[in-house]
Design an enzyme around this catalytic site. Structure first.
Site, PDB file in Angstrom:
ATOM      1  N   LYS B  80       0.842  -1.200   0.000  1.00 25.28           N
ATOM      2  CA  LYS B  80       0.000   0.000   0.000  1.00 25.28           C
ATOM      3  C   LYS B  80       0.880   1.254   0.000  1.00 25.28           C
ATOM      4  CE  LYS B  80      -3.884   2.085   2.612  1.00 25.28           C
ATOM      5  NZ  LYS B  80      -4.713   1.997   3.826  1.00 25.28           N
ATOM      6  N   SER B 155      -9.787   2.051   2.935  1.00 24.88           N
ATOM      7  CA  SER B 155      -8.899   2.807   2.084  1.00 24.88           C
ATOM      8  C   SER B 155      -7.886   1.954   1.314  1.00 24.88           C
ATOM      9  CB  SER B 155      -8.133   3.829   2.929  1.00 24.88           C
ATOM     10  OG  SER B 155      -7.260   3.172   3.832  1.00 24.88           O
ATOM     11  N   SER B 179      -9.992  -0.292   7.125  1.00 17.99           N
ATOM     12  CA  SER B 179      -9.381  -0.099   5.808  1.00 17.99           C
ATOM     13  C   SER B 179      -8.721  -1.328   5.197  1.00 17.99           C
ATOM     14  CB  SER B 179      -8.358   1.036   5.862  1.00 17.99           C
ATOM     15  OG  SER B 179      -9.023   2.277   5.822  1.00 17.99           O
TER      16      SER B 179
END
Lengths: 489, 488
Positions: B80, B155, B179
């Protein structure tokens, strides 16, 4: 109406540690800009602070030195404000719960003259908390440059109560505080290097009132003389306003050294809302009570306690103790020398007169400030010198020569005396013969002495001393000359 | 070997050990797959094939020399964009960090490298991890591989979508309010958030420090366990990291722990706002556990209804301070319009941050401001303790808690983009877990009629990862949802 000033100080002291408050980056004064940084200091994305436990211990030690209570837990808050010298745009500090609570500092006011001790009193402290130093901005002609070397250096903020009433008290407080901090090895407190910085809160109130007036906070006081000048200026400024029927605005002001004036930085309305909240990256640290007790046991004797002890127990005068006690190294040197020869007055005199004079002479010859530890002399040198004088091995006069020699070479005084044959002569036969010669050769002086002029004896002593190269025991010589003159009558 | 990119870590580890494939081959398969599908999925913000292949080659050389490091050696893992990887961009999907390259590795990356993993690419996300749909990325909108018209969740949407599309063997995400778990549920993969403190946060760009955790996305519970074992541990660089307690040989423990367990079901998680298909799916999963001899206990988490408001106070307060460092002075976006220090701050931040980030900074600044602090921040912290104590009471009776991961399956792009409150409710079942600092995992539990994945959330006790994994693994092994892949 007569007004009196009420003064409180906020003092920032850089704590001397190998590494910074929250990371392993090192710190030293004067390094090339932005060379003492790392990812944490620069606040790079993803970095986290890690506590420097040495800084916490040193701050606790500072608190103990200043009579504070040490908190059960060391906690951290974020103080949020935007400023280019702040890498994270928040400062890690202690808002809610400072590490050191309360405290008081004994101060010594200036006496009526330099040789006379002034009044002592206590100044109450509110708290001492730990925080991190920001970086340093330098404003140049068309731009401002930032040096982050200083960012993250452990900083203790000492906050006094509004407990002083004159610039003289504030200056005395700063001097005494600085001595104590240097004594305890917490900081070198060099104001020129920014190791000690001071803000002053000043307000006025009618004499006799116990209600505090509106205060202003003065920043940028980077020397003791600035502190003095800025406080005096502010008292005068506020007095004028009040006397003209005006009122004081609560504000932060900046002292301008060049002009000797101050100007308003921001008013109360413009003051920052720092939005303090507990820092979520650092865990509270339980202060180990046993360790705090250990730190307390490690504290050095406070300078004014030492001064009192030297005066009361060793019978030393203020003129000596005021020199000896401001410097921990010097006083320890003194006490060590006493172990060789327990003659406090003589030894203190050698240190505060001869040793300091020689040291300052060295400093004046272009070398950096010379301290006792950098000289070749040890306490044993001074102790031994005092001892052989007291034992009559050499005279005081010869002692001066030996001192100069041992300061230059580091040789022990007894070895110098031996090598140079300086031992005081107690050979009455030889000296008596020389005395007879002197009496015979100076009838005029003999006559004057007989007429009651004691000083005339010196004219007779001169040739004897010359002949013995100063080694004749002066006391013995005196007695002998008097005896021979009497006998000659 | 065309399907290497859809294999699990444990399958590939066995193949590598047997000499049936190489890390270069696996990594190339992942690179090729990404080249083939990422124009549609848009999971990656950037990739560095050359760098990944060099790591793969080094892995193969280790193995040839008899020095293979374990099950992760040679496995490509996507990262990420909020986790620092040395010499790779670290943009947090924000214009604010458009040209920023990290000079160091996050601790979790260091640990993966020590385990031999191949660090692969930068995965899209909501800007600074703020969002539940990955639509808040300043660069691109990631599609859900199961239906390209829908969002992948957020997210960590890029991390979840890349898994579903076969663009990595595993990925890392971060979970502040759901997330990892919510996008895992919406993309039909396993996603896990550990106990707070179990994995170091050093190198994770902070959103809300007291809630943020790094965690894995994987095809199976076992793979997630393998990744956790590699990454956990006390780190000197993160004061909030904690030495693990209890069983940490998760992958081995999986095979031994077979239940039956006492499982709690909180009624509060099945009320208003839940999609009927999701509700039915999770009830079916609960019935399956019952059929396996597990005791199902009705529990109550009465303060969980306050979790969303508490979260949006605590998280935004911390974020308003954490994101203050992006000021245009040192490394972040610097406005051309700046004339002095104040406009350098205001213009750079005004240009660099997107709307959702600004909204949260403003909210967080407000709740911390003088006069409001006690009413908002302090009160929220008190309620947070009540939420934790609800869980502690529940765990006196049960081994794990079962809930839906998300109240709805993936929704259409743009559907909630203008309605922040509706978006915030996407995390209604995951947020309380972060506030309580507990571990939780989302495991695929089936599909809606329209073919969108649904996830079952298993919440464990603090440091109860081993039991949590075992409970999730039992369900996964009895069903084939995890083996299904979308058609791209």
């Amino acid at each position: 109406m007569q007004y009196e000033a009420v003064i409180g100080l906020e003092i920032h002291v850089q704590i001397k540690t190998r590494t910074k408050m929250f990371t392993a980056a090192p710190y030293e004064y004067g390094a090339a800009p932005n060379t003492l940084t790392d990812a944490v200091v620069l606040g790079l994305p993803g970095t986290l602070p890690v506590l420097n436990h040495t800084a916490i211990e040193k701050c606790a030690k500072l608190g103990l030195m200043l009579g504070c209570e040490i908190a059960e837990v060391c906690k951290w808050d974020r103080k949020n404000y935007f400023y280019p010298d702040s890498p994270k745009n928040y400062q890690l500090t202690q808002n809610e719960e400072p590490l050191c609570i309360g405290g008081k500092v004994e101060i010594e006011l200036p006496g009526p003259s330099r040789n006379v001790e002034g009044e002592h009193r206590w100044v109450a402290l509110n708290r001492i908390h730990l925080e991190e130093d920001p970086g340093k901005l330098t404003h140049e002609a068309f731009e401002t440059v930032i040096d982050f070397n200083r960012a993250g250096v452990p900083l203790a903020e000492i906050v006094t109560e509004p407990d002083m009433s004159s610039s003289a008290e504030a200056v005395a407080f700063l001097n005494c505080l600085r001595n104590m901090i240097v004594y305890a090895g917490i900081s070198d407190c060099d104001m020129e290097k920014g190791q000690l910085r001071c803000d002053a809160n000043v307000s006025l109130r009618p004499v006799g009132s116990d209600k505090l007036g509106t205060r202003t906070e003065m920043k940028n006081l980077n020397s003791i003389s600035n502190v003095k000048a800025a406080i005096e200026y502010e008292i005068e400024r506020q007095t004028e306003i009040l006397e003209e029927g005006g009122s004081i605005t609560q504000e932060t002001r900046r002292w301008e050294v060049e002009s000797g004036t101050s100007f308003s930085l921001r008013s109360k309305e413009e003051a920052h809302d720092y939005r303090y909240f507990p820092d979520p990256d650092l865990m509270p640290v339980q202060m180990d009570r046993a360790r705090v007790a250990e730190l307390e046991a490690e504290l050095p004797e406070r300078p004014l306690d030492k001064q009192r002890r030297y005066q009361e127990e060793l019978g030393l005068p203020f003129t000596i103790t005021s020199v000896l006690c401001v410097d921990r190294e010097l006083s320890e040197f003194f006490e060590e020398a006493l172990k060789t020869h327990n003659a406090p007055k003589q030894i203190a005199n050698y240190i505060t007169n001869d040793l300091l004079r020689e040291l300052s002479a060295v400093s004046e010859h272009g070398e950096s400030a010379h301290s006792v530890s950098q000289s070749k002399l040890t306490p044993a040198h001074i102790g031994t010198l005092a001892k052989i004088i007291d034992e009559g091995v050499i005279s005081k006069q010869i002692g001066k020569e030996v001192f100069t020699e041992m300061f230059a070479t580091g040789e022990m005084p007894d070895a110098i005396v031996e090598k140079k044959g300086l031992k005081q002569s107690n050979d009455t036969g030889e000296i008596e013969a020389l005395c007879r010669e002197a009496i015979a050769g100076n009838a005029k002086a003999v006559g004057q002495f007989k007429d009651g002029n004691e000083k005339a004896l010196n004219a007779l002593k001169g040739p004897v001393m010359k002949a013995t190269k100063g080694k004749a025991n002066p006391k013995m010589l005196d007695e002998l000359l008097k005896k021979l003159i009497e006998e000659g009558e | 070997m065309s399907d290497l990119h859809f294999k699990t870590i444990s399958e590939l580890a066995a193949m590598l050990a047997a000499g049936e494939t190489t890390s270069v081959e696996i990594t190339q398969a992942v690179i090729d797959r990404t080249a083939a599908v990422d124009a549609q999925v848009k999971a990656f913000l950037s990739t560095d094939a050359e760098d990944a292949l060099a790591q793969a080659k080094a892995s193969d050389e280790r193995r040839a020399a008899g020095e293979a490091l374990g099950p992760l050696d040679g496995i490509p893992i996507g990262i990420k964009d909020t986790l620092a990887v040395k010499d790779q961009p670290l943009r947090c999907a924000s214009k604010m960090l458009e040209n920023y390259v990290s000079p160091y590795d996050a601790t979790c990356i260091v640990k993966l490298r020590e385990a031999g993993a191949v660090i692969w690419g930068r995965l899209n996300m909501d800007e600074f991890a703020m969002g539940s749909s990955t639509e808040n990325s300043a660069y691109q909108t990631t599609a859900n591989p199961w239906n390209l018209e829908t969002i992948p969740g957020g997210s960590s949407g890029g991390s979840a979508a890349a898994m579903a599309a076969g663009e990595a063997i595993a990925t890392l995400g971060t979970d502040t309010g759901g997330s990892i778990r919510q996008p895992a549920a919406l993309c039909g993969v396993v996603g896990m958030k550990p106990t707070y403190g179990l994995i170091s946060r050093y190198g994770l760009v902070a959103f809300a420090s007291s809630l943020d955790q790094v965690g894995p996305f994987a095809r199976t519970v076992e793979d997630a366990a393998i990744l956790m074992e590699a990454m956990l541990g006390k780190d000197d660089l993160d004061s909030t990291s904690i030495a693990p307690q209890g069983e940490t040989n998760y992958a081995a423990a999986l095979k031994e722990k077979k239940g039956p367990w006492k499982l709690g079901v909180p009624q509060e998680f099945f009320g208003e706002g839940i999609d009927p298909e999701v509700k039915a799916n999770i009830e079916k999963a609960i019935d399956w556990y019952k059929s396996q001899g597990c005791e199902i206990v009705d529990i109550s988490l009465p303060h969980s209804e306050l979790a969303v408001p508490v979260y949006y106070i605590v998280a935004t307060a911390e974020a308003s301070s954490n994101l203050a460092r992006f000021d245009g002075v040192r490394y972040s976006h610097r406005s051309e319009e700046a004339k002095d220090a104040m406009t350098l701050f205001t213009k750079s931040r005004g240009e660099g941050f997107g709307d959702e980030v600004k909204r949260r900074i403003i909210l967080g600044t407000y709740v911390l401001s003088s006069g409001y602090y006690d009413a908002y921040y302090l009160r929220a912290q008190k309620v947070r303790r009540l939420i934790l104590s609800d869980f502690e009471k529940a765990f006196e009776q049960v081994d794990a808690i079962l809930t839906p991961t998300s109240p709805t399956p993936a929704f259409k792009r743009g559907e909630r983009a203008d309605d922040p409150l509706a978006m915030y409710l996407s995390d209604v079942y995951t947020i309380s877990v972060n506030l309580a600092g507990l571990p939780a995992i989302s495991v695929p539990s089936g599909f809606t009629k329209s073919g969108l994945p649904i996830g079952l959330q298993v919440i464990g006790k603090a440091f109860g990862e081993a039991d949590m994994f075992a409970v999730a693994n039992a369900f996964e092994k009895a069903h084939d949802y995890a083996q299904q892949t979308p058609t791209l």
